[in-house]
Design a protein around this motif. Sequence first.
Motif, PDB file in Angstrom:
ATOM      1  N   SER A   9       0.841  -1.160   0.076  1.00 24.08           N
ATOM      2  CA  SER A   9      -0.023   0.002   0.006  1.00 24.08           C
ATOM      3  C   SER A   9       0.884   1.316  -0.068  1.00 24.08           C
ATOM      4  CB  SER A   9      -0.985   0.068   1.312  1.00 24.08           C
ATOM      5  OG  SER A   9      -1.490   1.170   1.420  1.00 24.08           O
ATOM      6  N   ARG A  10       0.759   1.972  -1.238  1.00 24.30           N
ATOM      7  CA  ARG A  10       1.417   3.369  -1.247  1.00 24.30           C
ATOM      8  C   ARG A  10       1.003   4.181   0.010  1.00 24.30           C
ATOM      9  NH1 ARG A  10       1.954   8.521  -4.026  1.00 24.30           N
ATOM     10  NH2 ARG A  10      -0.243   8.181  -4.600  1.00 24.30           N
ATOM     11  N   ALA A  11      -0.165   4.264   0.262  1.00 20.52           N
ATOM     12  CA  ALA A  11      -0.764   5.089   1.493  1.00 20.52           C
ATOM     13  C   ALA A  11       0.020   4.815   2.507  1.00 20.52           C
ATOM     14  CB  ALA A  11      -2.381   4.898   1.369  1.00 20.52           C
ATOM     15  N   MET A  12      -0.074   3.415   3.003  1.00 23.43           N
ATOM     16  CA  MET A  12       0.776   3.005   4.418  1.00 23.43           C
ATOM     17  C   MET A  12       2.264   3.413   4.298  1.00 23.43           C
ATOM     18  SD  MET A  12       0.339   1.988   7.289  1.00 23.43           S
ATOM     19  CE  MET A  12      -1.694   1.782   6.903  1.00 23.43           C
ATOM     20  N   LEU A  14       3.629   5.771   2.924  1.00 22.26           N
ATOM     21  CA  LEU A  14       3.606   7.248   3.372  1.00 22.26           C
ATOM     22  C   LEU A  14       3.447   7.450   4.659  1.00 22.26           C
ATOM     23  CD1 LEU A  14       1.782   8.930   0.085  1.00 22.26           C
ATOM     24  CD2 LEU A  14       4.236   8.917   0.904  1.00 22.26           C
TER      25      LEU A  14
ATOM     26  N   ALA B  66      -8.619   9.052   1.764  1.00 22.36           N
ATOM     27  CA  ALA B  66      -7.721   8.879   0.816  1.00 22.36           C
ATOM     28  C   ALA B  66      -6.588  10.337   0.988  1.00 22.36           C
ATOM     29  CB  ALA B  66      -7.665   8.750  -0.638  1.00 22.36           C
ATOM     30  N   MET B  69      -4.651  10.032   4.197  1.00 20.46           N
ATOM     31  CA  MET B  69      -3.671   9.277   4.187  1.00 20.46           C
ATOM     32  C   MET B  69      -2.458   9.697   3.495  1.00 20.46           C
ATOM     33  SD  MET B  69      -5.719   5.692   4.583  1.00 20.46           S
ATOM     34  CE  MET B  69      -4.647   4.564   4.716  1.00 20.46           C
ATOM     35  N   PHE B  70      -2.892  10.093   2.184  1.00 18.21           N
ATOM     36  CA  PHE B  70      -1.686  10.686   1.605  1.00 18.21           C
ATOM     37  C   PHE B  70      -1.252  12.138   1.563  1.00 18.21           C
ATOM     38  CE2 PHE B  70      -3.243   7.137  -0.960  1.00 18.21           C
ATOM     39  CZ  PHE B  70      -2.312   6.788  -1.585  1.00 18.21           C
ATOM     40  N   ASP B  81      -5.371   5.908  -5.583  1.00 14.81           N
ATOM     41  CA  ASP B  81      -5.161   6.331  -4.333  1.00 14.81           C
ATOM     42  C   ASP B  81      -6.346   5.753  -3.211  1.00 14.81           C
ATOM     43  OD1 ASP B  81      -2.728   7.325  -5.135  1.00 14.81           O
ATOM     44  OD2 ASP B  81      -3.578   9.451  -5.127  1.00 14.81           O
ATOM     45  N   ASP B  84      -6.537   2.094  -2.780  1.00 16.07           N
ATOM     46  CA  ASP B  84      -5.394   1.901  -2.026  1.00 16.07           C
ATOM     47  C   ASP B  84      -5.730   2.282  -0.539  1.00 16.07           C
ATOM     48  OD1 ASP B  84      -3.002   1.504  -0.738  1.00 16.07           O
ATOM     49  OD2 ASP B  84      -1.683   2.861  -1.950  1.00 16.07           O
ATOM     50  N   ALA B  85      -6.379   3.154  -0.268  1.00 14.01           N
ATOM     51  CA  ALA B  85      -6.559   3.791   1.188  1.00 14.01           C
ATOM     52  C   ALA B  85      -7.750   2.994   1.784  1.00 14.01           C
ATOM     53  CB  ALA B  85      -6.995   5.298   1.263  1.00 14.01           C
ATOM     54  N   GLU B  88      -6.609  -0.570   2.592  1.00 20.00           N
ATOM     55  CA  GLU B  88      -5.780  -0.691   3.899  1.00 20.00           C
ATOM     56  C   GLU B  88      -6.536  -0.639   4.763  1.00 20.00           C
ATOM     57  OE1 GLU B  88      -2.652  -1.760   3.641  1.00 20.00           O
ATOM     58  OE2 GLU B  88      -2.404  -1.478   5.694  1.00 20.00           O
TER      59      GLU B  88
END
Lengths: 120, 155
Positions: A9-12, A14, B66, B69-70, B81, B84-85, B88
Motif C-alpha cells: 500500500s503506497r498510502a501505508m 507514506l 485517501a 492518508m496521502f 489512491d 489503496d486507502a 488498507e
Amino acid sequence: MKILIVDDSRAMRLIVMRALRQAGFGDHTLVEAADGAEALALIQDSAPDLVLSDWNMPKMSGIDLLRALHEKHLMVKFGFVTSEVTAETKQMALDTGALFLITKPFTVDAFKEALTCLAA
Amino acid sequence: MSIEEADVCKITESVWSTTFGFDITKLAEVPAATTEPVLTAFVLLAGGWDGALMIQCPTALARRCAAQMFDSPIDAVTDSDVNDALGELANMIGGNLKSHLPGACTLSLPAVVDGHDSGVRVPGSHSLMRMAFASEGEVLVTILERNTTAGKSAA
C-alpha cells in the motif's frame, strides 16, 4: 541509517514515513519497496540498516522475505509493521528473527519505542 | 471463542480514529441504502474461521480519507489512491479482527469494488453482523459475513 519500508500500500508507506519523521527519524534515508521480492532485490543492491515490512503482500510476503534474507545470509535488522496481531503471528515473527512487531494502526510512539531501542 | 458485535465495533472505531485522527460514531441502526456512489473494500478470512470483512464507504468519504492518508488535497487524489486507502482500511480492520476469531486464519489481500455491497458475494456465506457508523455527515457500514460451508464438498 538507511531504512527500507516495504508495503504494497503506497498510502501505508507514506504513513510509515510520516510517523518515522514525527518520531525523530526524519534525517535518516528512507527508501521504499512495494513487495517482498522488490525489497529483496533492493537489500541485495543497497544494504539498508533496517527493514520495516508489512506481512501480507503480493509476490513475496514479509515473513518469506525474512526467511529469504536468512537463506542468503543477508544480515539486516528487521521489524514488521502489520495488522497481523495474533499471538501466533508475533511468535512466528520473533522466531524467524524479527526484532519487533508494530501493529497497524500505530502511533508515532510505537516507532519511537521500537527504533530507539535499536539505536541504544 | 466467538466474535461479538462489540469487538467489531471497537476495532472499526479504533482503526478509524488512529488512522484518520477523527472519530466515528456507531449508529443504532443501519440506514436504508441510498443511490449515493459507494465503494466496498473487503478482505477474506480462511482457516479456523471462514468469511469476509467488508467496508462500505460513500465514494466522497473514501476520497476524503485517501486525501488524509496521502496528506494531499482532495482534488489531487486519484481513483487508485482511493482504492489503496480503503483497501488498507479493510486490511487493518480484518487483521485486527483475526485475534478475536477461533483457530488460525489467513487474511487475503484487500480488494475494492465500485458499487453497493450487492456487488460482493462470498459463496456459501451469510451476513453475521452489519453495523453503521457516522463520520462527517456520511455513513460507513462494516459487514462481517461468515461462510459455514467452506471445506465441505457437495454431496
